[in-house]
Design a protein around this motif. Structure first.
Motif: not given
Length: 500
Positions: A222, A219-220, A166, A226, A224
């Motif tokens: 893609d 995380a997903e 990130t 959570d 993203e």
């Protein structure tokens, strides 16, 4: 020389002495028909001798015809002797005799002159060593975590996880970094390995100096994050989680507020923690460092409780609980004294007993006199035996004037293997120094969980919990890991539901 003019005998002799068949079979048919016709024209069959009738088997071609005949043993032996003579002719026998006229020392030194040995100069280091020495690894402050890299271990269980960064530039955040970690590593060590690989690949921007300033989130696919779930616990092993996609998040500076005097918030201590994974013990030490007048003594113990409206706000927190597990930043400072323990609603402390007992003391067989509580809140005295591989429950004979055996069933003697024991914890502390502990075990038949509630004095209860916790941590089984995962999931769901 003699002549024999019996045509039938001659024909029988030809049939039995020679090959009379061919590929077409016509010859055999002709000879058989001639034998039958001549026999019919001979007249009375009793006058012929039956000895000359055909009686031998047909003569067929030998399968060895046309091949090489096997050599005889004599020929083979002659060839062997010939070979031995040829080998013996090549051997020369020399008789050693001492020299009657030895050489003088001067001639001997000349003939056997000592030659100087020239040692070729070899490079002291190889090219690979020179290249490794030329690499400057001092710039990577996370080098100590490189030993958890699964790519450098053969035959060791590993986990491959895609890590979304990130803190990377926006154009690179959609591309995860693949990390292979040893399955036995902890989450904190995985974070250090991610920081080491990130720095080794010269990624930008540079990371902060400590892995404690980062956390791993679910995380997903893609990338993203959570945010509904808390970050992974740094103390758990990587093999406990089955996630193949995670996100490395940089934690911000956390503000923690602690109410010192009462719960009205009049006297507060505000702490600015640089790491989100600080424990309750570290928060207490930070509070005492700012307020030396709150330093505990022998009779007073400091603890923290949550200041929110949750159901667990009135219970003190364990010293090893991390801030990331609480989802709370407001706490009350409480003092645990004997007066507090003697209240009707006593508080159950959950001390950390790990590390207070040696392996030798924990695995030695020891018995305890406790009471087993039934659903009717009736106590049955038992003897609890604990060793490194099993837990035994033996009932004790009750001597009472009342004949309670007609109404109550006496506890049965039972033995549980240590792999079937899931948990042992303090459940309640009663007035008068008595405590209730719960022993959770698994049924091998269906995999369900049941428990026994035991009552003993507080010192004995703590000793039982300390002993079993050490054994369970030392001999952790897959069944217990599954139970702890389910318990943690239930706790997480309860926290999320209470937050809503």
């Amino acid at each position: 020389m003699s002549f024999f003019d019996d045509a039938e005998w001659l024909q029988s002799h030809i049939v039995n002495s020679f090959i009379t068949s061919d590929d077409t079979g016509l010859c055999e048919m002709v000879m058989s028909s001639e034998c039958a016709s001549s026999g019919a024209a001979a007249g009375d069959p009793s006058e012929r001798d039956t000895y000359f009738e055909p009686h031998s088997i047909d003569i067929v071609m030998d399968m060895d015809i046309g091949g090489h005949r096997r050599r005889s043993n004599t020929s083979q032996r002659l060839d062997k002797l010939k070979k031995e003579r040829k080998n013996a002719a090549r051997i020369k026998h020399i008789i050693w005799q001492p020299n009657a006229d030895p050489l003088p020392d001067a001639d001997r030194d000349f003939v056997f002159e000592k030659k100087p040995i020239v040692i070729a100069e070899r490079p002291k280091t190889s090219l690979l060593t020179e290249q490794l020495n030329s690499l400057d690894l001092s710039d990577n402050p996370f080098t100590e975590y490189s030993k958890f890299d699964g790519r450098a271990h053969a035959g060791v269980p590993t986990r491959r996880i895609n890590i979304f960064l990130t803190m990377a530039p926006p154009e690179e955040q959609a591309f995860p970094m693949s990390v292979t970690v040893v399955a036995s590593a902890r989450v904190s060590q995985l974070i250090g390995l991610i920081c080491w690989q990130y720095t080794s690949e010269d990624r930008e921007p540079p990371l902060r100096h400590s892995p404690e300033l980062y956390s791993l989130h679910i995380a997903e696919d893609d990338g993203e994050v959570d945010w509904d779930f808390p970050p992974l616990d740094d103390r758990e092993t990587v093999a406990k989680f089955g996630f193949s996609v995670l996100a490395l998040v940089e934690t911000e500076q956390t503000e923690v507020t602690v109410n010192v005097d009462g719960r009205d918030g009049q006297d507060q201590v505000t702490l600015s923690l640089k790491k989100r994974n600080a424990t309750v013990a570290e928060i207490l030490n930070a509070v005492v460092s700012q307020r030396p007048d709150l330093a505990p003594d022998n009779e007073v113990e400091l603890a923290l409780e949550r200041a929110d409206n949750s159901s667990t706000a009135a219970s003190p927190l364990s010293a090893d609980t991390r801030l990331s597990q609480l989802a709370c930043q407001h706490f009350n400072l409480i003092k645990t004294t004997s007066a507090r323990k003697h209240k009707d609603t006593a508080v159950v402390e959950e001390p950390n007993f790990s590390g207070q007992m040696s392996a030798m003391e924990a695995t030695v067989y020891q018995t305890f006199k406790v009471n087993m509580l039934s659903s009717l809140v009736i106590k049955a005295p038992i003897q609890l035996g604990i060793s490194g591989d099993r837990v035994e429950i033996d009932p004790v004979q009750m001597r009472s004037s009342l004949n309670v055996s007609k109404f109550l069933s006496k506890p049965r003697a039972v033995t549980y293997q240590i792999d079937c024991i899931m948990e042992c914890r303090l459940l309640d502390v009663k007035y008068g120094g008595r405590a209730v502990l719960r022993l959770v075990y698994m049924l091998p038949s269906d995999g369900g969980y049941k428990h026994h509630d035991l009552e003993a004095d507080l010192g004995t209860a703590k000793e039982i919990v300390r002993k079993l916790e050490y054994i369970l941590d030392f001999r952790s089984s897959m069944n217990r890991k599954t139970y702890l995962q389910q318990k943690e999931k239930r706790t997480l769901l309860g926290t999320l539901s209470s937050g809503k």
